[in-house]
Structure formats: structure tokens, C-alpha cells
Design an enzyme around this catalytic site. Sequence first.
Site, PDB file in Angstrom:
ATOM      1  N   ASN A 389      17.124  -2.658   4.305  1.00 54.87           N
ATOM      2  CA  ASN A 389      16.535  -3.569   3.332  1.00 54.87           C
ATOM      3  C   ASN A 389      15.432  -4.424   3.944  1.00 54.87           C
ATOM      4  O   ASN A 389      14.253  -4.123   3.804  1.00 54.87           O
ATOM      5  CB  ASN A 389      17.645  -4.421   2.696  1.00 54.87           C
ATOM      6  CG  ASN A 389      17.195  -5.085   1.416  1.00 54.87           C
ATOM      7  OD1 ASN A 389      16.011  -5.289   1.204  1.00 54.87           O
ATOM      8  ND2 ASN A 389      18.122  -5.424   0.565  1.00 54.87           N
ATOM      9  N   ASP A 390      15.827  -5.459   4.664  1.00 55.88           N
ATOM     10  CA  ASP A 390      14.820  -6.396   5.171  1.00 55.88           C
ATOM     11  C   ASP A 390      13.797  -5.734   6.092  1.00 55.88           C
ATOM     12  O   ASP A 390      12.640  -6.138   6.125  1.00 55.88           O
ATOM     13  CB  ASP A 390      15.509  -7.545   5.924  1.00 55.88           C
ATOM     14  CG  ASP A 390      16.371  -8.373   4.992  1.00 55.88           C
ATOM     15  OD1 ASP A 390      16.029  -8.458   3.802  1.00 55.88           O
ATOM     16  OD2 ASP A 390      17.378  -8.928   5.447  1.00 55.88           O
TER      17      ASP A 390
END
Lengths: 464, 100
Positions: A389-390
Site C-alpha cells: 500500500n504505502d
Amino acid sequence: MSALPAAVAGDLIQAVYFAAALLFIIGLKRMSSPKGARAGIVWAGVGMLIAGLITFLWPGMHNDILILTAIFVGGIAAWWSGKRVPMTAMPQMVALYNGMGGGAAAAIACQELVRGSPFAPAPVVLAVIGALIGAVSFSGSLIAFAKLQGLIKKSLRYRGQQLVNFLVLLATVVGGAWVIALHGNAPMQLVVAFFALALAFGVLVTVPIGGADMPVVISLYNACTGLAVAFEGFVLGNAAMIIAGMVVGAAGTLLTQLMAKAMNRSLANVLFSNFGEGSAQGGTIAGSLKPIDAADAGVMIAYAEKVIVVPGYGMAVAQAQHKIWELCQLLIDRGVTVRFAIHPVAGRMPGHMNVLLAEAGVPYDLIGDLDDINAEFDTTDVALIIGANDVVNPVARTDKSSPIYGMPILNADRAKNVIVIKRGQGAGFSGIENALFYLDNTRMLYGDAQKAAAELIQAVKATE
Amino acid sequence: MTGIIALYIFMLAAFTGYEVIARVPVILHTPLMSGSNFVHGIVLVGAMVALGNAHTPLEKTIGFVGVLLASGNVVGGYVSTERMLEMFKSSQDKRKGGKA
């Protein structure tokens, strides 16, 4: 216990400690290349074994039964847990074992201090500093373990937290300074208060740190334990402890810096910023999430020329690495170029993804890290994001108000198509919305990574 | 051991640690962190000496806890590192095995 004359035993012990220190350094050196890595831990293990055995010959040692019992109980428990946990739980186990080492260093200092005999100035200073670092590493690592294990779910943050932490630290340091001023001959209440405060500080400083930052914190505590061991080694006049502890302290510090740098954050920032506090509001992102089913996604990757797989924590949680590799082998057999892109802080430890992919049998030459693979996304047909994700959030490049602004990311958004395998629609571990998911060329494949990979395998097979 | 000798040891060991890790590929960061975690398990010998010289029940209790924790560090550190590195043993063989 020793049947040897004390002087001979002393020389023998020192010689063996010297050999152990040498073996540790050779072992660590070998662990720094993939080929010799397996042998490295064996070298270090031999060093540990001979150092442990020879210690029984130390002149004037008693309590042998107690020592053996403690080694047996602690060793069996660690052996059992270490063999039993799944690979995905390794980060928290490292935190746990590391905390135990810190606790042991603190216990050595504690015992020296409750003995109540006066110290020379240098040993008492190092004993107290080592005790402080060791105790913080102990309680902090236990909190890190509890968080990664899911025993503590929330990151506790409150107003004035920094001030409270600072005051507790200040009180701990004052307590330590007092012990030093008394040459280590301190009253019991003071020693107890000092250790209680140090332990409390470890808890307080770790509790607000979010899961995404845990790798850095575990690495930091690893370095701390090394330092504590080195300092207590000085107090005991034990060169093997000084060398091994200091080597780990320096190596761990460097490793911690590398990790923090990979996230574009300073260590102070990781420890003392209220990361995630302001991010809940987040920026609103235009666009919508566009779902895709496994059959369509399978066709997309089956007819791609080049696919880059970006694994993240979601792959670890779902234990999907074997299925993913099976899928990739299918694609390779079809003539698709497949590469894996690994962000330095993907997962919960640096190299976490590499360990899992290695477990599944993915050859190293298919795996690229941030620097050598980022240019390749421009020529990639499909970037397959598996529970990351990040580390692929383009906001890090564009949005100055984002907490992750400036963090180097994998440029998955530059691939022609992006498929994101994700459990649900929630934000990532850091709580930041991911702009990548809203791009026009991004499709969301919802579901557990292992199940999704199995469905993709079926879909790719169906195209044949 | 005199203070100044210890200071030299501290310095040289620090540079050694720095150099050993400076050229490590990212893929080995986790095993190496785990491996260095094992190495500071040498605290075990200190904890053994501390317990071996303990006299009062309180000293013995603290010493016992120290040895208990240290042996957890040693054994746990070894087992976890060994398990991680086991996977790096021969990726070539695994590749063949995986396809068979």
C-alpha cells in the site's frame, strides 16, 4: 566447580572468548552475502556454544543447577516457539528474542547494583547506562512484539504525550545519576524506582508508534540491546561481550539508519512524531475504485509482455508467496517477463518480502530493489500489487501535506495497467488513502491474496 | 581490563560492526538483523557469571531471570536466523525442484 587452577582456567576462558568473538565477526561477515549466509549463523553458533560451555569453568562459580535449569527452561521455550511460528510472524519473534537479551543485560546490572558493593566510577556509569538501555529495549521490544502479534491493536496517543514521556525519561536519568553519585551503593528503593521508570519509559515511547514504523523500532532496539550488552561486558570485564555487543550496536545502528532513510524519515521523526495523527483526515482523492474479477485480471496478465509483482504485508498475512510464485511460473512458461519489485520497507522488516519469496523458491535474479527496478515500470504492461500500500502510493511524490511525502516509492503508477489485490477497501497500515487505487488504469481485485492468486492461476490456465 | 584498553575495544568493534554491514544487500537485511540479534545473545555468559556469583535469594532470583532471558535470546535468535537463512541455501536447486 573448576578442577583447573584458577589462573589456567582464567587464561583458557579468555582464549575461548577471543575465539568466540572472532567467530561472531566471521559469522556476521558471511551472513552479508547470500551464498555464505547459511554457514554464517553456524560459525556464530559455534562461537556461542564454546563461550557458553567454557563459562562453567569460571573460578568461583556456583549455583550450577540454577544456571542449567534457567538455560534449559529458557532455551526450550525459545526453541519451541522459534520452530513453531510461521515465517510471517518472524518480525515479532525477532523483537521478542531481542527484548529478552535487553532484559538479561538489565538483569546483570540490576544484580550488580543490589549487591550494594561500591563501584569504581567508570563501571558504575556504564552499568547504569547499560541498565537503562537494556530495560528500555526489553519493555519496548515486548510492546513491539505485542503490537505486531495483534495483542495490542491501537496506537495509544494522547495530548501531552511527548511531555509525559520526556518527564519519565528525565526522572529515569535523574534516578540513574543518583545511583552513580552513590557509587552504585544505592538503597534498594532507588534501584527499584530506577528500573521501574526505565521499563515504563520503554513502554510509553513504543506504545504510540504505528505498525508501519515497527521495523525501524525493532532494529533500533536490536542496536540498543547490543550496546547494553557491551556496557555490561565492561562492568564484568568480559571482552567477548564488549566486542559482540559493540559490533551489533554499530551494525544495528547503521541498519536502523538505512531503514529510516528508505522511509525518508529521521529516527527522531519515527520515535517522537505523531505519525498518523493528522493523516486520518487525509486528502480527498478524486475518482473511484474500479473492481475487476479474477478472470479478467488473469487474461490481462496472461497476455502481457511484462509483469512486475509488488508484494507487501498483505502477501505475508495471507501466506500467499507460494501461490504467487506458482502463478508467476505459469506466466514465465507462457513467455511473459516477470519481475518482483521489493521496496526496502515493504512488510514489517526490511527484507521481509525477500525472505518470504526465498521461502517460496523465487530466484534472486527475478527480484529487484527500488533503485534498479523503478525505471522498468514505464515499460511494464501490468504492475500486480499484492497487499502493498504505502510503498506504492504516488502521494509520496506529489502531496506535500501527506505524512509520507518524500518517501521513495515504487513507481507502479507508471505501468500501463495496475492490478491491486487487496482484502478490503480500507486504508493501509499508516491510515493514508492511496491515490494509486483511484487511477484510471488501476483495477482492484478484492480478496485474500492467497485466494486471489489461486483464482488468477485458474484464469491464466483457462486462457491456454 | 583497564578503561583505556576497553575504550580501544569499543572503538574497533564499532568500526567492525559498521564495516561488516556496510555492503549487505537488502535481501539479507532481515536475516542479518536476526543474526545480530543472536550475536548479542553473548549476554548469556555475563548472566551465567552473575548467577554463578549470586549469594542472597534476591541476587539468585535476578540472576536466574537474567540467564533465563539470555538463553531465550540465544536459542530463539539462532532458530529464527537459521530458519530464514535455510531458504537462501540453494535457490538454484529450488528453482529446478519447484518446476518439477
